[in-house]
Design an enzyme around this catalytic site. Sequence first.
Site, PDB file in Angstrom:
ATOM      1  N   ARG A   1      22.011  -7.993  -4.427  1.00  0.00           N
ATOM      2  CA  ARG A   1      21.144  -7.415  -3.376  1.00  0.00           C
ATOM      3  C   ARG A   1      19.644  -7.670  -3.617  1.00  0.00           C
ATOM      4  NH1 ARG A   1      25.560  -6.602  -1.554  1.00  0.00           N
ATOM      5  NH2 ARG A   1      26.168  -4.864  -0.216  1.00  0.00           N
TER       6      ARG A   1
ATOM      7  N   SER B   1      24.539   0.922   3.349  1.00  0.00           N
ATOM      8  CA  SER B   1      24.369   1.527   2.022  1.00  0.00           C
ATOM      9  C   SER B   1      22.900   1.818   1.798  1.00  0.00           C
ATOM     10  CB  SER B   1      24.807   0.564   0.927  1.00  0.00           C
ATOM     11  OG  SER B   1      26.183   0.332   0.990  1.00  0.00           O
TER      12      SER B   1
ATOM     13  N   GLU C   1      17.942   0.856  -1.298  1.00  0.00           N
ATOM     14  CA  GLU C   1      18.158  -0.514  -0.795  1.00  0.00           C
ATOM     15  C   GLU C   1      17.208  -0.895   0.356  1.00  0.00           C
ATOM     16  OE1 GLU C   1      22.225  -2.327  -0.695  1.00  0.00           O
ATOM     17  OE2 GLU C   1      21.823  -2.540   1.437  1.00  0.00           O
TER      18      GLU C   1
HETATM   19  N1  EPU Z   1      33.391   6.248  -3.055  1.00  0.00           N
HETATM   20  C1  EPU Z   1      33.562   7.594  -3.143  1.00  0.00           C
HETATM   21  N2  EPU Z   1      32.898   8.402  -2.246  1.00  0.00           N
HETATM   22  C2  EPU Z   1      32.098   7.905  -1.300  1.00  0.00           C
HETATM   23  C3  EPU Z   1      31.911   6.512  -1.215  1.00  0.00           C
HETATM   24  C4  EPU Z   1      32.565   5.698  -2.112  1.00  0.00           C
HETATM   25  O1  EPU Z   1      34.284   8.105  -3.988  1.00  0.00           O
HETATM   26  O2  EPU Z   1      31.533   8.692  -0.540  1.00  0.00           O
HETATM   27  C5  EPU Z   1      34.130   5.373  -3.956  1.00  0.00           C
HETATM   28  C6  EPU Z   1      35.211   4.631  -3.191  1.00  0.00           C
HETATM   29  O3  EPU Z   1      36.390   5.357  -3.095  1.00  0.00           O
HETATM   30  C7  EPU Z   1      35.374   3.369  -3.993  1.00  0.00           C
HETATM   31  C8  EPU Z   1      33.987   3.143  -4.566  1.00  0.00           C
HETATM   32  O4  EPU Z   1      33.292   4.368  -4.467  1.00  0.00           O
HETATM   33  O5  EPU Z   1      36.270   3.591  -5.039  1.00  0.00           O
HETATM   34  C9  EPU Z   1      33.244   2.021  -3.864  1.00  0.00           C
HETATM   35  O6  EPU Z   1      33.180   2.297  -2.479  1.00  0.00           O
HETATM   36  P1  EPU Z   1      33.248   1.121  -1.373  1.00  0.00           P
HETATM   37  O7  EPU Z   1      34.334   0.177  -1.698  1.00  0.00           O
HETATM   38  O8  EPU Z   1      33.243   1.774  -0.044  1.00  0.00           O
HETATM   39  O9  EPU Z   1      31.959   0.281  -1.596  1.00  0.00           O
HETATM   40  P2  EPU Z   1      30.489   0.692  -1.963  1.00  0.00           P
HETATM   41  O10 EPU Z   1      30.245   0.406  -3.405  1.00  0.00           O
HETATM   42  O11 EPU Z   1      30.250   2.075  -1.479  1.00  0.00           O
HETATM   43  C10 EPU Z   1      29.521  -1.696  -1.494  1.00  0.00           C
HETATM   44  C11 EPU Z   1      28.328  -2.258  -0.781  1.00  0.00           C
HETATM   45  C12 EPU Z   1      28.559  -2.276   0.723  1.00  0.00           C
HETATM   46  C13 EPU Z   1      29.779  -3.139   0.993  1.00  0.00           C
HETATM   47  C14 EPU Z   1      30.965  -2.547   0.237  1.00  0.00           C
HETATM   48  C15 EPU Z   1      32.183  -3.428   0.349  1.00  0.00           C
HETATM   49  C16 EPU Z   1      26.366  -1.764  -2.100  1.00  0.00           C
HETATM   50  C17 EPU Z   1      25.174  -0.901  -2.289  1.00  0.00           C
HETATM   51  N3  EPU Z   1      27.160  -1.447  -1.089  1.00  0.00           N
HETATM   52  O12 EPU Z   1      29.656  -0.331  -1.073  1.00  0.00           O
HETATM   53  O13 EPU Z   1      27.432  -2.881   1.332  1.00  0.00           O
HETATM   54  O14 EPU Z   1      30.075  -3.193   2.379  1.00  0.00           O
HETATM   55  O15 EPU Z   1      30.659  -2.444  -1.161  1.00  0.00           O
HETATM   56  O16 EPU Z   1      31.966  -4.601  -0.363  1.00  0.00           O
HETATM   57  O17 EPU Z   1      26.553  -2.712  -2.860  1.00  0.00           O
HETATM   58  C18 EPU Z   1      25.355  -2.464   2.420  1.00  0.00           C
HETATM   59  O18 EPU Z   1      24.812  -3.065   1.485  1.00  0.00           O
HETATM   60  O19 EPU Z   1      24.682  -1.973   3.381  1.00  0.00           O
HETATM   61  C19 EPU Z   1      26.803  -2.276   2.396  1.00  0.00           C
HETATM   62  C20 EPU Z   1      27.428  -1.553   3.331  1.00  0.00           C
END
Ligand code: EPU
Length: 348
Positions: A175, A248, A344
């Site tokens: 990012r 995010s 971000e």
């Molecule tokens: N989780 C929770 N509670 C929450 C949110 C997430 O427990 O409220 C847990 C989920 O269950 C999962 C883990 O955290 O085990 C990761 O969650 P998720 O797969 O939804 O991905 P993320 O890390 O929250 C990242 C990117 C997103 C991207 C997704 C999918 C960043 C900051 N965010 O989110 O990017 O779509 O992975 O690859 O790296 C963005 O940058 O705007 C964005 C949406």
Amino acid sequence: MHSSAEQELQRLGVQRGVPMVEYNTFGFNAQAEYFVTANDEDHLVALLDLATDQNLPVFLLGGGSNIVLTRDIPGITVRLGNRDIRYTPAPDGQMQVTADAGVNWHDLVMNTLEHGHQGLENLSLIPGTVGAAPVQNIGAYGVELVDRFCSLRAWHRPSRRFLTLGREDCEFTYRNSRFKREQGDWVVMSLTLVVGGDTPLVLEYPSLAEHLAAGTSDNATARSVSQAVISVRSTRLPDPAVIGNAGSFFHNPIVSGSEHARISAVNSGLVSYPLPDGRFKLAAGWLIDSLGFKGVRRGAIGVHERQALVLVNHGGGTGVELLALVEEIRLAVREAYGVELTVEPLIV
Ligand code: EPU
């Protein structure tokens, strides 16, 4: 301002005092002092030269999906209006696709899939423009822009030149990129990516793999992956057209192995991903969720009820109110886990 400068602004199509509520996905109210859509390279250069002459700051606006407006924007807000997409054959049956900065990112993804070229499907439905995509090296479901990157053409303000930059020149990391670090120096004009041929399908990201396994398709295709990504995103992330947000809001923090062990001891449920260099990426959404923030509201501002990493404007909130909730969350995470969350979107 001198009247000849005012005339030049008018000649270049610059408008005064333009409301930005439609131009940022949080839907915050703010005004651009001046606002213009630059249609081509000559137009852009004339606008930047005028801004330099008049000592006006320049704010480059993409899709407005990664900004928090906390005040009116001084100087000239420039949006790029160039919107062409073109294909050139590359070695090994692959294709180079070059898209102008003003193209909507998701439209580009759909265009490559309609032409039968795989590679961008995991990046379906990411809001924003092509020009903004390299700035934060957009990524989702196991693919980052850098993985499909070939080159880009950009205007370099300090040297007043158009330059073509290769992958190494852009210094992409998670990012982040040179364009984010040297904010204000660069205007990305177009982006060239490599798609098609034997570009692999990437199916391993947990929530995507789960969705694909639940469906009928053993033989995933670029289109079915795109549909799966669209469906996963639509259930987890709020649609900015319905509820204001910028995706995010925090980076997933990266910590050392020993830090990771210390935090796991505090809460054994910690969600994290090991990195090749021995460090760990922590799920910031999980950290925030574990402290009970999911769905909280502070007036019109809140944390999304299905994804704690996403902050929302339920309507009528302000960027300043949002920053207060951001600090509340950062403080709670710091106190509970000793981890610093970084923001971000760009705070304006
Ligand atoms: N989780 C929770 N509670 C929450 C949110 C997430 O427990 O409220 C847990 C989920 O269950 C999962 C883990 O955290 O085990 C990761 O969650 P998720 O797969 O939804 O991905 P993320 O890390 O929250 C990242 C990117 C997103 C991207 C997704 C999918 C960043 C900051 N965010 O989110 O990017 O779509 O992975 O690859 O790296 C963005 O940058 O705007 C964005 C949406």
